[in-house]
Enzyme design. Structure first.
Site, PDB file in Angstrom:
ATOM      1  N   ASP A  10      34.315  35.519  35.181  1.00 40.60           N
ATOM      2  CA  ASP A  10      33.276  34.491  35.274  1.00 40.60           C
ATOM      3  C   ASP A  10      32.026  35.224  35.761  1.00 40.60           C
ATOM      4  OD1 ASP A  10      33.626  34.892  37.994  1.00 40.60           O
ATOM      5  OD2 ASP A  10      34.002  32.786  38.485  1.00 40.60           O
ATOM      6  N   HIS A  11      31.000  34.469  36.181  1.00 41.42           N
ATOM      7  CA  HIS A  11      29.769  35.118  36.650  1.00 41.42           C
ATOM      8  C   HIS A  11      30.027  35.967  37.894  1.00 41.42           C
ATOM      9  CE1 HIS A  11      30.307  31.205  38.494  1.00 41.42           C
ATOM     10  NE2 HIS A  11      29.612  31.631  39.543  1.00 41.42           N
ATOM     11  N   CYS A  73      37.025  37.482  38.930  1.00 47.72           N
ATOM     12  CA  CYS A  73      36.095  36.462  39.430  1.00 47.72           C
ATOM     13  C   CYS A  73      35.594  36.933  40.789  1.00 47.72           C
ATOM     14  CB  CYS A  73      36.736  35.077  39.457  1.00 47.72           C
ATOM     15  SG  CYS A  73      38.149  34.869  40.562  1.00 47.72           S
ATOM     16  N   GLY A  74      35.063  36.029  41.600  1.00 44.46           N
ATOM     17  CA  GLY A  74      34.526  36.464  42.884  1.00 44.46           C
ATOM     18  C   GLY A  74      35.608  36.975  43.814  1.00 44.46           C
ATOM     19  N   THR A  75      36.712  36.243  43.868  1.00 47.38           N
ATOM     20  CA  THR A  75      37.810  36.607  44.772  1.00 47.38           C
ATOM     21  C   THR A  75      39.093  37.010  44.059  1.00 47.38           C
ATOM     22  OG1 THR A  75      38.569  34.317  44.786  1.00 47.38           O
ATOM     23  CG2 THR A  75      37.008  34.963  46.524  1.00 47.38           C
ATOM     24  N   GLY A  76      39.221  36.694  42.808  1.00 46.65           N
ATOM     25  CA  GLY A  76      40.483  36.869  42.070  1.00 46.65           C
ATOM     26  C   GLY A  76      41.403  35.668  42.210  1.00 46.65           C
ATOM     27  N   GLY A  78      40.862  32.142  42.054  1.00 44.37           N
ATOM     28  CA  GLY A  78      40.804  31.072  41.056  1.00 44.37           C
ATOM     29  C   GLY A  78      41.391  31.514  39.734  1.00 44.37           C
ATOM     30  N   MET A  79      41.066  32.734  39.326  1.00 38.53           N
ATOM     31  CA  MET A  79      41.610  33.259  38.067  1.00 38.53           C
ATOM     32  C   MET A  79      43.133  33.310  38.115  1.00 38.53           C
ATOM     33  SD  MET A  79      39.517  33.966  35.619  1.00 38.53           S
ATOM     34  CE  MET A  79      37.929  34.642  35.094  1.00 38.53           C
ATOM     35  N   HIS A 106      57.648  45.920  40.236  1.00 36.67           N
ATOM     36  CA  HIS A 106      58.650  44.946  40.685  1.00 36.67           C
ATOM     37  C   HIS A 106      58.478  43.565  40.056  1.00 36.67           C
ATOM     38  CE1 HIS A 106      60.017  47.127  44.645  1.00 36.67           C
ATOM     39  NE2 HIS A 106      60.007  47.926  43.592  1.00 36.67           N
ATOM     40  N   HIS A 141      64.900  43.555  39.292  1.00 31.65           N
ATOM     41  CA  HIS A 141      63.613  42.860  39.264  1.00 31.65           C
ATOM     42  C   HIS A 141      63.511  41.951  38.047  1.00 31.65           C
ATOM     43  CE1 HIS A 141      62.567  45.397  42.565  1.00 31.65           C
ATOM     44  NE2 HIS A 141      62.742  46.490  41.841  1.00 31.65           N
TER      45      HIS A 141
HETATM   46  C1  RB5 Z   1      32.343  31.487  41.782  1.00 28.89           C
HETATM   47  O1  RB5 Z   1      31.319  31.248  42.697  1.00 28.89           O
HETATM   48  C2  RB5 Z   1      33.655  31.716  42.498  1.00 28.89           C
HETATM   49  O2  RB5 Z   1      34.103  30.518  43.055  1.00 28.89           O
HETATM   50  C3  RB5 Z   1      34.671  32.295  41.542  1.00 28.89           C
HETATM   51  O3  RB5 Z   1      34.186  33.475  41.014  1.00 28.89           O
HETATM   52  C4  RB5 Z   1      36.023  32.625  42.133  1.00 28.89           C
HETATM   53  O4  RB5 Z   1      35.904  33.400  43.274  1.00 28.89           O
HETATM   54  C5  RB5 Z   1      36.942  31.513  42.298  1.00 28.89           C
HETATM   55  O5  RB5 Z   1      38.106  31.683  42.710  1.00 28.89           O
END
Ligand code: RB5
Length: 157
Positions: A10-11, A73-76, A78-79, A106, A141
């Site tokens: 994402d962005h 994504c920003g944190t990984g 949400g993806m 594993h 595994h």
């Molecule tokens: C976008 O601002 C952020 O929420 C997204 O990239 C991600 O970190 C969601 O889990």
């Protein structure tokens, strides 16, 4: 055999996606960029869904890890949540190389999720290299991960 990597973001993960594409192509991987094409704000579930559908259609499990996905994504987080809604997808958020190696060895993870705002580009590239170069160990595994897709919905009261 040459690895094929499907990648999307994402962005929040756009810059790391670009760096990964360049580095992995330089390392002779076949990389397919599933978007987005610009830094504008967008919704990560749509890109997770697109990549997972394509990976499953390619029959990744039958190809022994030769086709893998990377979602950024920003944190990984949400993806990974979105990707893991697809039966057959084993998406792992990794913040260090050890987690990336174990996710393959594993858990036979077929999608690596990275947080650009967590790991940055240098560590993100190292994590991706570790993920792509590690094979699944199978054996016990395989018995364990095979149980993921046998869960049933809870009975309604
Ligand atoms: C976008 O601002 C952020 O929420 C997204 O990239 C991600 O970190 C969601 O889990």
């Amino acid at each position: 055999m040459q690895k094929t990597v499907l990648i999307a973001s994402d962005h929040g993960g756009f810059a790391l996606k670009g760096a990964l594409i360049q580095a992995l192509r330089n390392a002779q991987c076949l990389v397919e960029d599933l978007g987005p094409e610009s830094t504008g704000s967008c919704d990560y579930p749509a890109y997770a869904d697109k990549l997972c559908k394509q990976l499953l259609a390619a029959g990744e499990d039958g190809q022994n890890g030769q086709i893998l996905g990377i979602l950024v994504c920003g944190t990984g987080l949400g993806m990974s949540m979105a990707a893991n809604r697809h039966p057959g997808i084993r998406a792992a958020v990794c913040t260090c190389e050890f987690m990336a190696r174990m996710a393959r060895a594993h858990n036979n993870a077929n999608v690596l999720c990275l947080g650009e705002r967590v790991v940055g580009q240098g560590l993100g590239l190292d994590i991706a290299r570790a993920f792509l170069s590690q094979a699944f160990e199978g054996a016990r595994h395989l018995r364990r991960i095979s149980q993921f897709d046998s869960f049933t919905a809870p009975e309604k009261p």
